[in-house]
Design a protein around this motif. Structure first.
Motif, mmCIF file in Angstrom:
data_model
loop_
_atom_site.group_PDB
_atom_site.id
_atom_site.type_symbol
_atom_site.label_atom_id
_atom_site.label_comp_id
_atom_site.label_asym_id
_atom_site.label_seq_id
_atom_site.Cartn_x
_atom_site.Cartn_y
_atom_site.Cartn_z
ATOM 1 N N ILE A 102 0.820 -1.208 0.000
ATOM 2 C CA ILE A 102 0.000 0.000 0.000
ATOM 3 C C ILE A 102 0.852 1.255 0.000
ATOM 4 C CG2 ILE A 102 -1.603 1.362 1.392
ATOM 5 C CD1 ILE A 102 -3.085 -0.770 0.090
ATOM 6 N N ALA A 103 1.791 1.337 0.938
ATOM 7 C CA ALA A 103 2.577 2.565 1.102
ATOM 8 C C ALA A 103 3.355 2.909 -0.167
ATOM 9 C CB ALA A 103 3.527 2.426 2.287
ATOM 10 N N GLU A 104 3.863 1.881 -0.853
ATOM 11 C CA GLU A 104 4.674 2.115 -2.056
ATOM 12 C C GLU A 104 3.829 2.189 -3.325
ATOM 13 O OE1 GLU A 104 5.125 -0.289 0.084
ATOM 14 O OE2 GLU A 104 7.055 0.054 1.081
ATOM 15 N N GLY A 105 2.554 1.846 -3.228
ATOM 16 C CA GLY A 105 1.706 1.831 -4.417
ATOM 17 C C GLY A 105 2.149 0.781 -5.419
ATOM 18 N N GLN A 106 2.384 -0.444 -4.919
ATOM 19 C CA GLN A 106 2.923 -1.487 -5.774
ATOM 20 C C GLN A 106 2.114 -2.780 -5.676
ATOM 21 O OE1 GLN A 106 6.921 -1.880 -4.274
ATOM 22 N NE2 GLN A 106 7.726 -0.218 -5.554
ATOM 23 N N VAL A 164 7.590 -6.498 -9.815
ATOM 24 C CA VAL A 164 7.026 -5.378 -9.062
ATOM 25 C C VAL A 164 6.397 -4.406 -10.054
ATOM 26 C CG1 VAL A 164 7.487 -3.475 -7.483
ATOM 27 C CG2 VAL A 164 8.754 -5.624 -7.252
ATOM 28 N N VAL A 165 5.113 -4.152 -9.877
ATOM 29 C CA VAL A 165 4.367 -3.292 -10.788
ATOM 30 C C VAL A 165 3.912 -2.050 -10.044
ATOM 31 C CG1 VAL A 165 2.374 -3.120 -12.311
ATOM 32 C CG2 VAL A 165 3.564 -5.310 -12.058
ATOM 33 N N THR A 166 4.178 -0.889 -10.609
ATOM 34 C CA THR A 166 3.814 0.384 -9.980
ATOM 35 C C THR A 166 2.968 1.208 -10.942
ATOM 36 O OG1 THR A 166 5.905 0.401 -8.777
ATOM 37 C CG2 THR A 166 4.694 2.468 -8.848
ATOM 38 N N GLY A 167 1.992 1.920 -10.394
ATOM 39 C CA GLY A 167 1.168 2.787 -11.211
ATOM 40 C C GLY A 167 0.669 3.975 -10.415
ATOM 41 N N ASP A 168 0.174 4.986 -11.134
ATOM 42 C CA ASP A 168 -0.440 6.123 -10.449
ATOM 43 C C ASP A 168 -1.767 5.720 -9.823
ATOM 44 O OD1 ASP A 168 1.360 8.507 -11.301
ATOM 45 O OD2 ASP A 168 0.962 7.411 -13.163
ATOM 46 N N LEU A 169 -2.408 4.699 -10.408
ATOM 47 C CA LEU A 169 -3.654 4.158 -9.873
ATOM 48 C C LEU A 169 -3.631 2.659 -10.101
ATOM 49 C CD1 LEU A 169 -6.322 5.126 -8.565
ATOM 50 C CD2 LEU A 169 -7.313 5.180 -10.863
ATOM 51 N N LEU A 170 -4.065 1.892 -9.084
ATOM 52 C CA LEU A 170 -4.083 0.439 -9.180
ATOM 53 C C LEU A 170 -5.495 -0.043 -8.894
ATOM 54 C CD1 LEU A 170 -1.253 1.329 -7.383
ATOM 55 C CD2 LEU A 170 -0.644 -0.871 -8.391
ATOM 56 N N CYS A 171 -6.086 -0.712 -9.878
ATOM 57 C CA CYS A 171 -7.499 -1.084 -9.800
ATOM 58 C C CYS A 171 -7.671 -2.596 -9.695
ATOM 59 C CB CYS A 171 -8.246 -0.580 -11.039
ATOM 60 S SG CYS A 171 -8.281 1.211 -11.217
ATOM 61 N N PHE A 192 -8.262 2.977 -1.273
ATOM 62 C CA PHE A 192 -7.250 2.866 -0.228
ATOM 63 C C PHE A 192 -6.035 3.701 -0.600
ATOM 64 C CE2 PHE A 192 -9.648 -0.919 -0.838
ATOM 65 C CZ PHE A 192 -10.025 -1.338 0.424
ATOM 66 N N GLY A 193 -5.552 4.460 0.338
ATOM 67 C CA GLY A 193 -4.279 5.125 0.168
ATOM 68 C C GLY A 193 -4.183 6.070 -0.995
ATOM 69 N N GLY A 194 -5.322 6.435 -1.600
ATOM 70 C CA GLY A 194 -5.293 7.363 -2.715
ATOM 71 C C GLY A 194 -4.857 6.752 -4.027
ATOM 72 N N LEU A 228 -6.757 8.331 2.575
ATOM 73 C CA LEU A 228 -5.541 8.714 1.875
ATOM 74 C C LEU A 228 -4.340 8.720 2.802
ATOM 75 C CD1 LEU A 228 -4.189 9.709 -0.707
ATOM 76 C CD2 LEU A 228 -4.825 12.038 -0.076
ATOM 77 N N HIS A 229 -4.535 9.204 4.052
ATOM 78 C CA HIS A 229 -3.412 9.328 4.987
ATOM 79 C C HIS A 229 -3.398 8.203 6.010
ATOM 80 C CE1 HIS A 229 -2.827 13.244 3.201
ATOM 81 N NE2 HIS A 229 -4.055 13.606 3.521
ATOM 82 N N GLN A 230 -4.259 7.230 5.855
ATOM 83 C CA GLN A 230 -4.366 6.195 6.860
ATOM 84 C C GLN A 230 -3.119 5.322 6.902
ATOM 85 O OE1 GLN A 230 -7.919 3.877 6.692
ATOM 86 N NE2 GLN A 230 -7.053 2.173 7.831
ATOM 87 N N PHE A 231 -2.496 5.119 5.752
ATOM 88 C CA PHE A 231 -1.404 4.165 5.694
ATOM 89 C C PHE A 231 -0.061 4.895 5.635
ATOM 90 C CE2 PHE A 231 -5.125 2.365 3.544
ATOM 91 C CZ PHE A 231 -5.410 1.388 4.460
#
Length: 347
Positions: free
Chosen positions: A135-139, A152-159, A291-293, A344-347
């Protein structure tokens, strides 16, 4: 340009890919299964779908409504078959001309993937299994099944569009304040087929055929290849007590669905019940859906429902439309969207 990563190449995942491609995003879609277009048999629910206004509105937004509706058969009414095997009555769905559309699930999924691939910014990665979420890394941590390599996959949004048994949702369930519930109903289902007669539909194609029999029912929806997908819904104890061998299966259909038995054929009926077992039906609820924006759940991953409402696919398609409208409102800046910055700031 921004990048979206979509887990799941089913109906909602492939349509979501079209939405994001249309708005200029780079799109990567990861799917556990091999390409459905190359598979002889596809696991999972295959009950025919009824496309209604909600689903059509989402398809129209990306210019696919006319093309997709042409892949199905219009249904203007419900045709109820009485136990005598002769009497029927029709119940229109709306005003003259109004209709829903019967579409075969697998065929629609194949069409949607092919349509999504026409956008140059969309890439599909089949046989990739989601193993973990950061979550924290958006991965997302994916495993390529052919060589077991972790990616490892990263994106601006993960659906998460990966269905009722969503791997993305399961990984998010370890975080605080995530609510989840599932419920299996007492009914299961078995699918059968009515083949064409003299190269034509064996019965009226432009209606939803229904054989209601109290605690169980039979339905039949037409396909563009002039077959019908037939589904028997019944409590599991009905299958166990009344549909346990060739003789009992034929007797059950002779008593309750004599006209359908003539259309299906006793040989095909017995072969199907010897080959398959009833499949379960589950409802899923969870909250929040974001979650997490960066992480979102859509479609059955967020809210799976039993097929009797006829709104599972339509609701999932509407999810894609509402998400797109939300991104329009915040000019693609996710952090400025009240809907998407929940926790957004929970994690």
């Amino acid at each position: 340009m921004p990048k979206v990563v979509i887990a799941g190449a089913g109906l909602v995942g492939s349509l979501n890919a079209c939405f994001f491609a249309k708005r200029g995003w780079d799109v990567e879609v990861y799917e556990f299964r091999e390409d459905i277009r190359t598979m002889e048999h596809v696991q999972g629910r295959s009950i025919n779908l009824a496309l209604s206004f909600r689903g059509k509105a989402a398809l129209e937004y990306v210019g696919l409504k006319d093309y997709i509706t042409e892949q199905g058969v219009a249904m203007y009414a419900r045709m109820v078959h009485e136990p005598d095997g002769v009497t029927t009555n029709q119940q229109p769905y709306g005003h003259p001309g109004q209709h829903i559309v019967s579409i075969n699930r697998r065929h629609l999924n194949e069409v949607m993937i092919t349509q999504a691939e026409k956008f140059p910014t969309v890439k599909f990665f089949f046989e990739h299994k989601l193993r973990d979420t950061r979550i924290a890394e958006g991965q997302l941590i994916m495993e390529r099944l052919n060589d077991k390599e972790k990616i490892v996959v990263t994106g601006d949004l993960l659906c998460g569009c990966d269905g009722a048994y969503s791997a993305l949702r399961r990984s998010l369930m370890t975080y605080p304040r995530f609510n989840f519930s599932q419920e299996y109903i007492e009914h299961g289902y078995v699918e059968l087929n009515i083949l064409p007669k003299n190269n034509q539909f064996a019965i009226e194609p432009n209606v939803f055929h229904l054989w209601p029999r109290g605690s169980f029912c039979l339905i039949a929806l037409a396909n563009i290849d002039k077959t019908f997908t037939v589904t028997l819904f019944a409590p599991f104890n009905t299958f166990e007590e009344h549909l346990y061998d060739d003789t009992s299966v034929v007797q059950f259909f002779t008593k309750h669905f004599p006209d359908a038995l003539q259309l299906i054929g006793s040989t095909e009926l017995k072969a199907t019940f010897n080959r398959v077992r009833p499949s379960p039906l589950v409802s899923v609820k969870c909250a929040p859906h974001s979650f997490g924006g960066r992480f979102l759940l859509l479609g059955d991953a967020a809210h799976a429902m039993v097929p009797f409402f006829g709104q599972g696919m339509n609701c999932g398609f509407e999810d894609c439309l509402v998400l797109s409208e939300t991104l329009d409102a915040c000019n693609n800046d996710i952090s400025k969207s009240p809907r998407l910055q929940i926790y957004l700031h929970q994690f």
